[in-house]
Design an enzyme around this catalytic site. Sequence first.
Site, PDB file in Angstrom:
ATOM      1  N   SER A  50       0.853  -1.199   0.000  1.00 34.85           N
ATOM      2  CA  SER A  50       0.000   0.000   0.000  1.00 34.85           C
ATOM      3  C   SER A  50       0.887   1.248   0.000  1.00 34.85           C
ATOM      4  O   SER A  50       2.115   1.149   0.158  1.00 34.85           O
ATOM      5  CB  SER A  50      -0.870   0.002   1.252  1.00 34.85           C
ATOM      6  OG  SER A  50      -0.029   0.169   2.398  1.00 34.85           O
ATOM      7  N   ASP A  83      -1.124  -1.538  -4.019  1.00 28.06           N
ATOM      8  CA  ASP A  83      -2.481  -1.620  -3.476  1.00 28.06           C
ATOM      9  C   ASP A  83      -3.022  -0.198  -3.257  1.00 28.06           C
ATOM     10  O   ASP A  83      -2.334   0.637  -2.653  1.00 28.06           O
ATOM     11  CB  ASP A  83      -2.406  -2.387  -2.145  1.00 28.06           C
ATOM     12  CG  ASP A  83      -3.762  -2.817  -1.625  1.00 28.06           C
ATOM     13  OD1 ASP A  83      -4.687  -2.971  -2.431  1.00 28.06           O
ATOM     14  OD2 ASP A  83      -3.876  -3.017  -0.387  1.00 28.06           O
ATOM     15  N   ASP A 105      -7.020   3.351  -7.472  1.00 28.44           N
ATOM     16  CA  ASP A 105      -8.287   3.385  -6.739  1.00 28.44           C
ATOM     17  C   ASP A 105      -8.919   4.766  -6.896  1.00 28.44           C
ATOM     18  O   ASP A 105      -8.819   5.621  -6.028  1.00 28.44           O
ATOM     19  CB  ASP A 105      -8.070   3.043  -5.262  1.00 28.44           C
ATOM     20  CG  ASP A 105      -9.393   3.028  -4.488  1.00 28.44           C
ATOM     21  OD1 ASP A 105     -10.436   3.328  -5.107  1.00 28.44           O
ATOM     22  OD2 ASP A 105      -9.384   2.725  -3.283  1.00 28.44           O
ATOM     23  N   GLU A 142     -11.246   0.298  -9.350  1.00 20.58           N
ATOM     24  CA  GLU A 142     -12.297   0.011  -8.354  1.00 20.58           C
ATOM     25  C   GLU A 142     -13.535   0.840  -8.659  1.00 20.58           C
ATOM     26  O   GLU A 142     -13.451   2.043  -8.909  1.00 20.58           O
ATOM     27  CB  GLU A 142     -11.798   0.318  -6.933  1.00 20.58           C
ATOM     28  CG  GLU A 142     -12.910   0.123  -5.882  1.00 20.58           C
ATOM     29  CD  GLU A 142     -12.402   0.067  -4.442  1.00 20.58           C
ATOM     30  OE1 GLU A 142     -11.264  -0.385  -4.219  1.00 20.58           O
ATOM     31  OE2 GLU A 142     -13.155   0.469  -3.536  1.00 20.58           O
TER      32      GLU A 142
HETATM   33  P1  13P Z   1      -8.417  -6.970   4.945  1.00 21.91           P
HETATM   34  O1  13P Z   1      -8.332  -5.803   5.866  1.00 21.91           O
HETATM   35  O2  13P Z   1      -9.746  -7.653   5.038  1.00 21.91           O
HETATM   36  O3  13P Z   1      -7.319  -7.933   5.090  1.00 21.91           O
HETATM   37  O4  13P Z   1      -8.353  -6.397   3.450  1.00 21.91           O
HETATM   38  C1  13P Z   1      -7.128  -6.085   2.865  1.00 21.91           C
HETATM   39  C2  13P Z   1      -7.298  -5.332   1.572  1.00 21.91           C
HETATM   40  O5  13P Z   1      -8.356  -5.263   0.984  1.00 21.91           O
HETATM   41  C3  13P Z   1      -6.099  -4.680   1.048  1.00 21.91           C
HETATM   42  O6  13P Z   1      -6.356  -3.917  -0.088  1.00 21.91           O
HETATM   43  O1  G3H Z   2      -5.781  -1.294   2.035  1.00 27.12           O
HETATM   44  C1  G3H Z   2      -5.689  -2.021   2.986  1.00 27.12           C
HETATM   45  C2  G3H Z   2      -4.522  -2.784   3.377  1.00 27.12           C
HETATM   46  O2  G3H Z   2      -4.852  -3.511   4.510  1.00 27.12           O
HETATM   47  C3  G3H Z   2      -3.281  -1.940   3.566  1.00 27.12           C
HETATM   48  O3  G3H Z   2      -3.316  -1.300   4.767  1.00 27.12           O
HETATM   49  O4  G3H Z   2      -2.771   1.075   4.191  1.00 27.12           O
HETATM   50  O5  G3H Z   2      -2.516   0.159   6.532  1.00 27.12           O
HETATM   51  O6  G3H Z   2      -0.934  -0.506   4.733  1.00 27.12           O
HETATM   52  P1  G3H Z   2      -2.328  -0.065   5.079  1.00 27.12           P
HETATM   53 ZN    ZN Z   3      -8.263  -2.993  -0.224  1.00 26.85          ZN
END
Ligand code: 13P
Ligand code: G3H
Ligand code: ZN
Length: 336
Positions: A50, A83, A105, A142
């Site tokens: 992320s 992510d 996103d 998304e």
């Molecule tokens: P969780 O918090 O359910 O593990 O989801 C993770 C996620 O969607 C990361 O993009």
């Molecule tokens: O987007 C959700 C994931 O769990 C990543 O989390 O942004 O805290 O690293 P984070």
């Molecule tokens: Zn997510």
Amino acid sequence: MPLVSMRQLLDEAAKGGYGVGAFNVNNMEQIQAIMEAARESNSPVIIQASRGARSYSQDKFLYHLMLAAAELYPEIPLVMHLDHGNSVETCKSAIDLGFTSVMMDGSLMPDGKTPSSFEYNVKATREVVELAHAKGVTVEGEIGVLGGIEDGHGAGGTGLEHVTDPEQAVEFVEKTRVDALAIAIGTSHGAYKFTKKPDGSVLKMDVLIKIHQRLPKTHLVMHGSSSVPKDLQDVINQYGGKLKPTWGVPVEEIQLGIRNGVRKINVDTDNRLAITGAIRKVLAESPDKFDPRDYMKPARDAMREVCKARMKQFGQAGNAGKIKPATCKEFAKMYT
Ligand code: 13P
Ligand code: G3H
Ligand code: ZN
């Protein structure tokens, strides 16, 4: 084996009728846990970072750890995915660094909190698709907005406020040409998804099925898909944690999703729970210990077991050896 295109793994998953877990990482031990789980179950894998992970780790560290993973586990097709990219610039910086897949996103504005307009989402996502595909990099978009908030990212709420409209999903895919589509079906990020085992009133698998019927060739992505197992909650609470009772997404619902076009399943929270439980246990049982390896090793082992279980449940286990991996460079030709 070099890092591979996510589109290729998802195409293979569609052919084989299975899903691929996408696990979040911030450090070396998490990458090692995933790679060991992949080796032990012969699974192709998606490892994702992320924005928070990129800034926590300085993303170059993560990138080079990923290259080490590809070198040390040559039999495992491995995708490095961004992510929840919040802007075209964030996606571009990931592509420039060497990520083989990015998520734009655009369901949220660049502040990562405010739900965006459809037009904004299409424009930003389309822009990322153009610059990513020129390099053979995969793009996930998304439509609809997830609930919850992680690391400052997310609109908050229950997850039911912005469930994906299937007709809008079709228009979004036509206009953006994304490789994979994340949809909102009532899930949210983090541990507190549901107050009891979810049924169809809060987990909208019917919406997912409608989207798949309208977009049978689009790879669907389920975010917020941790199952938040009670045994992992219990370990944390047994050793001094204070988690409130909570429910996640049952694995059998994810498997229903996989039978209906879901090819990528995002899991972070379950691994966070496993790691925290293992560390709490060591520190509570052996308060004399102070070498980080004494608790990081059990933490890594606990995450490996969660990942391995998910790889088997999602059906990706046993498939690594069947894939002849293509690099992004090779894949760029496919897009043109
Ligand atoms: P969780 O918090 O359910 O593990 O989801 C993770 C996620 O969607 C990361 O993009
Ligand atoms: O987007 C959700 C994931 O769990 C990543 O989390 O942004 O805290 O690293 P984070
Ligand atoms: Zn997510």
